[in-house]
Write an enzyme that holds these catalytic residues in place. Structure first.
Site, mmCIF file in Angstrom:
data_model
loop_
_atom_site.group_PDB
_atom_site.id
_atom_site.type_symbol
_atom_site.label_atom_id
_atom_site.label_comp_id
_atom_site.label_asym_id
_atom_site.label_seq_id
_atom_site.Cartn_x
_atom_site.Cartn_y
_atom_site.Cartn_z
ATOM 1 C CE LYS A 146 8.999 -7.887 12.100
ATOM 2 N NZ LYS A 146 7.615 -8.008 11.696
ATOM 3 C CG ASP A 160 9.942 -5.237 8.623
ATOM 4 O OD1 ASP A 160 9.395 -4.121 8.582
ATOM 5 O OD2 ASP A 160 9.314 -6.305 8.777
HETATM 6 O O1 C5P Z 1 10.046 -3.405 2.012
HETATM 7 P P1 C5P Z 1 9.692 -4.819 1.747
HETATM 8 O O2 C5P Z 1 10.379 -5.372 0.520
HETATM 9 O O3 C5P Z 1 9.851 -5.714 2.918
HETATM 10 O O4 C5P Z 1 8.140 -4.838 1.428
HETATM 11 C C1 C5P Z 1 7.499 -5.930 0.803
HETATM 12 C C2 C5P Z 1 6.212 -5.436 0.177
HETATM 13 O O5 C5P Z 1 5.265 -5.071 1.174
HETATM 14 C C3 C5P Z 1 6.398 -4.183 -0.662
HETATM 15 O O6 C5P Z 1 6.667 -4.502 -1.997
HETATM 16 C C4 C5P Z 1 5.075 -3.480 -0.528
HETATM 17 O O7 C5P Z 1 4.171 -4.006 -1.462
HETATM 18 C C5 C5P Z 1 4.575 -3.889 0.845
HETATM 19 N N1 C5P Z 1 4.803 -2.867 1.880
HETATM 20 C C6 C5P Z 1 3.977 -1.748 1.929
HETATM 21 N N2 C5P Z 1 4.168 -0.811 2.898
HETATM 22 C C7 C5P Z 1 5.138 -0.955 3.826
HETATM 23 C C8 C5P Z 1 5.988 -2.079 3.804
HETATM 24 C C9 C5P Z 1 5.792 -3.021 2.812
HETATM 25 O O8 C5P Z 1 3.084 -1.595 1.089
HETATM 26 N N3 C5P Z 1 5.286 -0.032 4.777
#
Ligand code: C5P
Length: 301
Positions: free
Chosen positions: A11, A137
């Site tokens: 994406k 995501d």
């Molecule tokens: O959800 P995911 O594990 O992919 O996110 C990785 C990191 O990115 C999270 O630990 C967080 O610190 C940050 N993040 C965030 N806000 C989001 C998505 C991700 O702060 N909307």
């Protein structure tokens, strides 16, 4: 032994606006996810001894418990109580750590494929909640095409395709950690997008005016461009080559240009290829997305 082969599409984020900081450490977003024709291939073989075996052709990626595919298998097993095992091989084509969602896509395709292979029968809502547990995501990749992402990105609304774009991808030779990008965003005290007044994404959804796409932004870009000044140069070069939009995807490091026509995208790519790794791919709509996943993973919703 039952075996299925699936494609796992990448994406880009056509825009990414950070509208709030949350108690749980995440950030509230308004983003537009768009599937593109860049695919990993994943082979699943069901195992009756309960073992989970994961491997892939890219030695730089950890094929262990830290891999989102492994997490997807474990979370689905826990949620459904199934005792089945699986052997998975991932043929990577989507470069990791570039904001193109490769790992999240692989995890979502794993959920869709195993839900069929193992006959665990989860519907759209429970599967989406499993997906959200794996990463912000991941739920998008259960649907694909063009989607609005809200919350931390996990609340998905499918949107009708406005038009097909030709996408020039510029792939720097370094990766960016998503967690670090958001941390830096907070540390630098960058100001939040206030949705009602500023959001070009919301204006685009309200008016369907495609010319607004030129004003889409990615709030994480300021962070990445500060740490890696060469990204600013790439962005300028993509702009100069006539792209309708030149932007970073997700937390980077990939940047992309959107073009109406394929030849324009290809000649821009040829110019940039002297200094950078480039790809030209088309956007993929929701129906093409489902077809591309393959019968082994295509959901029936
Ligand atoms: O959800 P995911 O594990 O992919 O996110 C990785 C990191 O990115 C999270 O630990 C967080 O610190 C940050 N993040 C965030 N806000 C989001 C998505 C991700 O702060 N909307």
């Amino acid at each position: 032994m039952e075996e299925v082969t699936c494609f796992s599409p990448a994406k880009i984020n056509l825009g990414l606006e950070i509208i709030g900081r949350r108690e749980d450490g995440y950030h509230d977003l308004v983003t537009l996810f768009q599937s593109i024709a860049l695919y990993d291939k994943i082979i699943f073989k069901i195992r009756e001894d309960g073992k989970i075996l994961l491997s892939g052709n890219d030695p730089q990626i950890p094929w262990d418990q830290n891999n989102l595919v492994f997490r997807a298998v474990e979370v689905l097993r826990k949620r459904t109580g199934t005792k089945h095992g699986v052997e998975i091989f991932v043929e990577k084509n989507i470069p990791p750590g570039r904001g193109l969602g490769g790992g999240s896509s692989n995890a979502a395709v794993t959920l869709l494929a195993l839900n069929q292979l193992w006959e665990t029968g989860l519907g759209r809502l429970p599967l989406t909640s499993v997906a959200a547990e794996i990463g912000s995501d991941v739920p998008f990749f259960l649907t694909g095409g063009l989607c609005l992402g809200l919350g931390r990105g996990e609340q998905i609304k499918s949107l009708p395709e406005q038009r097909k774009w030709w996408v020039l991808l510029v792939l720097p030779d370094f990766s960016v950690s998503t967690a670090l990008a958001y941390q830096e965003y907070d540390r630098l005290g960058l100001s939040l997008t206030s949705t009602d007044k500023e959001s070009k994404i919301i204006q685009f959804l309200e008016t369907k005016d495609i010319s607004l796409i030129r004003y889409f932004k990615n709030d994480l870009e300021a962070v990445a461009l500060r740490i890696y000044p060469q990204l600013a140069e790439i962005k300028q070069e993509i702009k100069r080559s006539g792209a309708e939009l030149s932007l970073m995807s997700g937390s980077g490091s990939a940047l992309f240009g959107l073009f109406f026509e394929e030849p324009e995208a290809r000649s821009a790519a040829a110019r940039l290829a002297v200094r950078y790794r480039t790809r030209v791919v088309a956007t993929v709509n929701n129906e093409e997305y489902k077809r591309k996943l393959g019968t082994g993973a295509s959901p029936n919703w």
